[in-house]
Enzyme design. Sequence first.
Site, mmCIF file in Angstrom:
data_model
loop_
_atom_site.group_PDB
_atom_site.id
_atom_site.type_symbol
_atom_site.label_atom_id
_atom_site.label_comp_id
_atom_site.label_asym_id
_atom_site.label_seq_id
_atom_site.Cartn_x
_atom_site.Cartn_y
_atom_site.Cartn_z
ATOM 1 N N LYS A 132 1.110 4.190 -2.957
ATOM 2 C CA LYS A 132 0.751 5.595 -2.732
ATOM 3 C C LYS A 132 1.949 6.526 -2.983
ATOM 4 O O LYS A 132 1.781 7.639 -3.492
ATOM 5 C CB LYS A 132 0.207 5.778 -1.320
ATOM 6 N N TYR A 180 0.840 -1.209 0.000
ATOM 7 C CA TYR A 180 0.000 0.000 0.000
ATOM 8 C C TYR A 180 0.878 1.263 0.000
ATOM 9 O O TYR A 180 0.663 2.192 -0.787
ATOM 10 C CB TYR A 180 -0.906 -0.037 1.227
HETATM 11 P P1 NAP Z 1 -13.387 2.579 0.857
HETATM 12 O O1 NAP Z 1 -14.393 3.137 1.774
HETATM 13 O O2 NAP Z 1 -12.863 1.204 1.069
HETATM 14 O O3 NAP Z 1 -13.962 2.691 -0.648
HETATM 15 C C1 NAP Z 1 -13.172 2.240 -1.705
HETATM 16 C C2 NAP Z 1 -13.782 2.696 -3.002
HETATM 17 O O4 NAP Z 1 -12.909 2.275 -4.071
HETATM 18 C C3 NAP Z 1 -15.132 2.052 -3.262
HETATM 19 O O5 NAP Z 1 -15.951 2.979 -3.926
HETATM 20 C C4 NAP Z 1 -14.775 0.891 -4.185
HETATM 21 O O6 NAP Z 1 -15.824 0.501 -5.075
HETATM 22 C C5 NAP Z 1 -13.656 1.503 -4.984
HETATM 23 N N1 NAP Z 1 -12.809 0.485 -5.604
HETATM 24 C C6 NAP Z 1 -12.077 -0.469 -5.006
HETATM 25 N N2 NAP Z 1 -11.449 -1.225 -5.931
HETATM 26 C C7 NAP Z 1 -11.804 -0.717 -7.141
HETATM 27 C C8 NAP Z 1 -11.507 -1.062 -8.473
HETATM 28 N N3 NAP Z 1 -10.696 -2.075 -8.779
HETATM 29 N N4 NAP Z 1 -12.056 -0.319 -9.477
HETATM 30 C C9 NAP Z 1 -12.889 0.708 -9.198
HETATM 31 N N5 NAP Z 1 -13.219 1.076 -7.937
HETATM 32 C C10 NAP Z 1 -12.677 0.376 -6.933
HETATM 33 O O7 NAP Z 1 -12.075 3.501 0.769
HETATM 34 P P2 NAP Z 1 -11.812 4.944 1.396
HETATM 35 O O8 NAP Z 1 -11.382 4.751 2.789
HETATM 36 O O9 NAP Z 1 -12.908 5.868 1.082
HETATM 37 O O10 NAP Z 1 -10.502 5.359 0.570
HETATM 38 C C11 NAP Z 1 -10.596 6.059 -0.635
HETATM 39 C C12 NAP Z 1 -9.179 6.406 -1.097
HETATM 40 O O11 NAP Z 1 -8.527 7.168 -0.106
HETATM 41 C C13 NAP Z 1 -8.297 5.177 -1.346
HETATM 42 O O12 NAP Z 1 -7.433 5.421 -2.422
HETATM 43 C C14 NAP Z 1 -7.506 5.075 -0.060
HETATM 44 O O13 NAP Z 1 -6.262 4.418 -0.255
HETATM 45 C C15 NAP Z 1 -7.316 6.544 0.261
HETATM 46 N N6 NAP Z 1 -7.042 6.787 1.687
HETATM 47 C C16 NAP Z 1 -7.968 6.458 2.630
HETATM 48 C C17 NAP Z 1 -7.682 6.712 3.971
HETATM 49 C C18 NAP Z 1 -8.644 6.392 5.068
HETATM 50 O O14 NAP Z 1 -8.260 6.583 6.235
HETATM 51 N N7 NAP Z 1 -9.851 5.950 4.786
HETATM 52 C C19 NAP Z 1 -6.457 7.276 4.317
HETATM 53 C C20 NAP Z 1 -5.561 7.608 3.318
HETATM 54 C C21 NAP Z 1 -5.862 7.365 1.998
HETATM 55 P P3 NAP Z 1 -16.920 -0.622 -4.633
HETATM 56 O O15 NAP Z 1 -17.805 0.083 -3.635
HETATM 57 O O16 NAP Z 1 -17.612 -0.972 -5.896
HETATM 58 O O17 NAP Z 1 -16.142 -1.737 -4.032
#
Ligand code: NAP
Length: 247
Positions: free
Chosen positions: A159, A155
């Site tokens: 990133k 991961y």
């Molecule tokens: P999340 O709630 O797990 O949601 C993930 C999203 O990505 C969902 O809409 C999912 O679609 C979609 N997705 C996953 N695999 C995919 C694929 N192969 N093709 C198209 N869509 C795909 O994630 P989140 O926490 O909101 O995170 C969003 C972004 O922010 C990510 O890049 C994550 O690495 C980054 N981030 C998050 C955090 C955190 O604390 N949450 C911190 C730093 C960075 P489905 O619903 O169809 O599965």
Amino acid sequence: MKLQGRTALVTGGSRGIGRAVALALAEEGADVAVNYVSSEAAARDVAEHIGKTGRRTTLAQADVGDYPDVFRMAQEVLKEFGHLDILVNNAGINSDKTFVRMDHASWRKVLGINLDGVFNCTKVFIDQMIKQNYGRVVNMTSVIGQIGNFGQANYAASKAGVAAFTKSLAKELAGKGITVNAIAPGFIETEMVQAIPEKVRNRLLEQIPLRRFGTAEEVARAVVYLCSSDGDYITGAEVSINGGLLM
Ligand code: NAP
């Protein structure tokens, strides 16, 4: 409204941060395509909310890690909207294991979606953005890409790769009316962070000066900022939203 007349695609717009970003862009006047891979009902719900703001919306199903699938999705979005102004590369996954236990499949899966996915989605829209001499690309990175983390070598590498990609593209495209930025969230209250065991969550909170996790809406507001004229002079930046975890 800051984004009146703009069109946008948010990858991973069905849940978490992507959902908040899609809704925030629409509230500021943009038409928004909602990408998802498998959560159709959740994506439909986001689209319904966008519809209520009076903006146009469309579901854009595709696996961002699959180039032909992404190419097909781009054709559909461009047919629907005519052009694309804003691309938010938000879709991402994690598959945590210490490096000793991490197999090649887990490495490839995370890199394939988080890093190749950003390449794929940017590639299929960039010619059209260059042609219109306007574009806003925002890539979701992570504090983990900046500091590394136990059990997250795949991961963190994905990133950090996106952060370097962002800066390179920002330099290449600055003369073509296109800004390319990244947002590096810390720990944000989404399913990704809710899945962390409570003991670990409490230990994390002790390391965050603001003593709380962030909200998806707080990240979404930064995306709006970068995509509106407020952010016109910002390119190649990686904006930290982490409660002071890294400073
Ligand atoms: P999340 O709630 O797990 O949601 C993930 C999203 O990505 C969902 O809409 C999912 O679609 C979609 N997705 C996953 N695999 C995919 C694929 N192969 N093709 C198209 N869509 C795909 O994630 P989140 O926490 O909101 O995170 C969003 C972004 O922010 C990510 O890049 C994550 O690495 C980054 N981030 C998050 C955090 C955190 O604390 N949450 C911190 C730093 C960075 P489905 O619903 O169809 O599965």
